[in-house]
Design a protein around this motif. Sequence first.
Motif, PDB file in Angstrom:
ATOM      1  N   ASN A  31       0.854  -1.181   0.000  1.00 42.15           N
ATOM      2  CA  ASN A  31       0.000   0.000   0.000  1.00 42.15           C
ATOM      3  C   ASN A  31       0.896   1.238   0.000  1.00 42.15           C
ATOM      4  OD1 ASN A  31      -1.518   2.319   1.355  1.00 42.15           O
ATOM      5  ND2 ASN A  31      -3.171   0.840   1.127  1.00 42.15           N
ATOM      6  N   SER A  33       0.002   4.474   0.592  1.00 40.04           N
ATOM      7  CA  SER A  33      -0.461   5.619   1.373  1.00 40.04           C
ATOM      8  C   SER A  33       0.625   6.095   2.335  1.00 40.04           C
ATOM      9  CB  SER A  33      -1.720   5.260   2.163  1.00 40.04           C
ATOM     10  OG  SER A  33      -2.781   4.914   1.314  1.00 40.04           O
ATOM     11  N   GLY A 286      -3.491   5.767  -1.665  1.00 40.40           N
ATOM     12  CA  GLY A 286      -4.335   6.945  -1.705  1.00 40.40           C
ATOM     13  C   GLY A 286      -3.974   7.927  -2.788  1.00 40.40           C
ATOM     14  N   SER A 302      -8.490   6.933  -3.531  1.00 40.94           N
ATOM     15  CA  SER A 302      -8.047   5.851  -2.647  1.00 40.94           C
ATOM     16  C   SER A 302      -8.523   4.529  -3.232  1.00 40.94           C
ATOM     17  CB  SER A 302      -8.626   6.060  -1.248  1.00 40.94           C
ATOM     18  OG  SER A 302      -8.302   4.986  -0.395  1.00 40.94           O
ATOM     19  N   ASN A 304      -8.121  -0.029  -3.198  1.00 43.73           N
ATOM     20  CA  ASN A 304      -7.663  -1.278  -2.593  1.00 43.73           C
ATOM     21  C   ASN A 304      -8.364  -2.439  -3.285  1.00 43.73           C
ATOM     22  OD1 ASN A 304      -6.829  -3.429  -1.032  1.00 43.73           O
ATOM     23  ND2 ASN A 304      -8.172  -2.934   0.688  1.00 43.73           N
ATOM     24  N   TYR A 346     -13.009   2.290  -7.118  1.00 45.36           N
ATOM     25  CA  TYR A 346     -12.197   2.906  -6.055  1.00 45.36           C
ATOM     26  C   TYR A 346     -13.048   3.251  -4.839  1.00 45.36           C
ATOM     27  CZ  TYR A 346     -13.893   7.036  -8.607  1.00 45.36           C
ATOM     28  OH  TYR A 346     -14.659   7.963  -9.256  1.00 45.36           O
ATOM     29  N   TYR A 350     -12.863   7.783   1.108  1.00 45.33           N
ATOM     30  CA  TYR A 350     -11.585   8.421   1.480  1.00 45.33           C
ATOM     31  C   TYR A 350     -11.055   8.071   2.864  1.00 45.33           C
ATOM     32  CZ  TYR A 350     -14.784  11.836   3.702  1.00 45.33           C
ATOM     33  OH  TYR A 350     -15.771  12.436   4.433  1.00 45.33           O
ATOM     34  N   GLY A 353      -7.338   8.657   2.498  1.00 44.39           N
ATOM     35  CA  GLY A 353      -7.196   9.127   1.132  1.00 44.39           C
ATOM     36  C   GLY A 353      -7.862  10.455   0.865  1.00 44.39           C
TER      37      GLY A 353
END
Length: 370
Positions: A31, A33, A286, A302, A304, A346, A350, A353
């Motif tokens: 990830n 972020s 993000g 953001s 995943n 997506y 947020y 994000g």
Amino acid sequence: MKAIIALEDGTTFEGQSFTGHGEAVGEIVFNTSLSGYQEVLTDPSYTGQLVTMTYPLIGNYGINPEDMESAAVHPKAFLVKEYNSFPSNYRSTKTLAQFLNEFDVLGVEGFDTRALVRHIRSQGAMKAIVSTRDLDTASLIRRAGEWSGLVGQDMVKRVTCTEPYGWSDNGPVTMSSFAETTGKKFKVVAFDFGIKYNQLRILAEKNCQVIVVPATTTAEQVLAMNPDGIFLSNGPGDPEGVEGVVDTVRFLLGKKPIFGICLGHQMLGLAYGGSAYKLKFGHRGGNQPVKDLTTGHVEITSQNHGFCIDEKTLPGDEVEITHINLNDNSLEGMRHRKYPAFSVQYHPEYAPGPHDAKYLFDRFINMMCN
């Protein structure tokens, strides 16, 4: 405490556990972020995965009760370059290590996370194992390869709720309590495929009475609740491995407005007649650029997910592509041309994000008004 990370292709890394003894096997992912590790850890979409953070210092602001995205930690292991055991933040109530230990999740630091991420980007996400108990690399590599993997597995059944519940006062409540605190303008039934709390927070903020139901809930049961709209949440794993949900979604098309996020988006894609495929190393972080084809605007989003709907398999006369990923041109959003249904791959909620895509919740509200 020494820990070994072994990938199915024979690549290994040596680090140290900051949570004590442990072992975990799963799909190793990363990830990007810079912050939000608590939201990452409590995102049910990470079920069955070993998560590596690319930002090098993790744990510096601790853990707090406000930033939970579910009631549990879902990755099987958490891998970082450097762990900060002395957090500094006025909201912090515990350290990251304490938090991971509460949920028996292994935390490992002190290895070259950049090298691991470069390897995954080159070779793709793969099966892996991390252990402080078995330090025989040959044994670990063999055991990583023997793991079943995520393809074809129903991971949703591991995270979905077992009974319906309501959302009130920024938290889940039993249906008996919820019935006494209603009064919102819109009633939304939300399928829990691995739902994140911020999706529920935003719907409640938009004057929605939200009832969360298990993934196994039938279309007839949903329609009996007489909702104004239906929400399909995010969730883990391969959408084609989830049992029963596609037929339910297909039956609900045209009956009520539908909004899908992440796995919910993929379920809609399968209900439309499309198929899914596994991305090489997924989109997690993000900072993913997405273009809204209906407006020409570019959003930083953001994300995943490790699977994606193949837009070539969708019926073009029925489904319009609305969003694409500007990194790899993969499908990020679509809407039905006839029925009130739309979705994005997506996370517009947020957490963590940017807030660029929060407008999608307003689009859902407007759809319920018409």
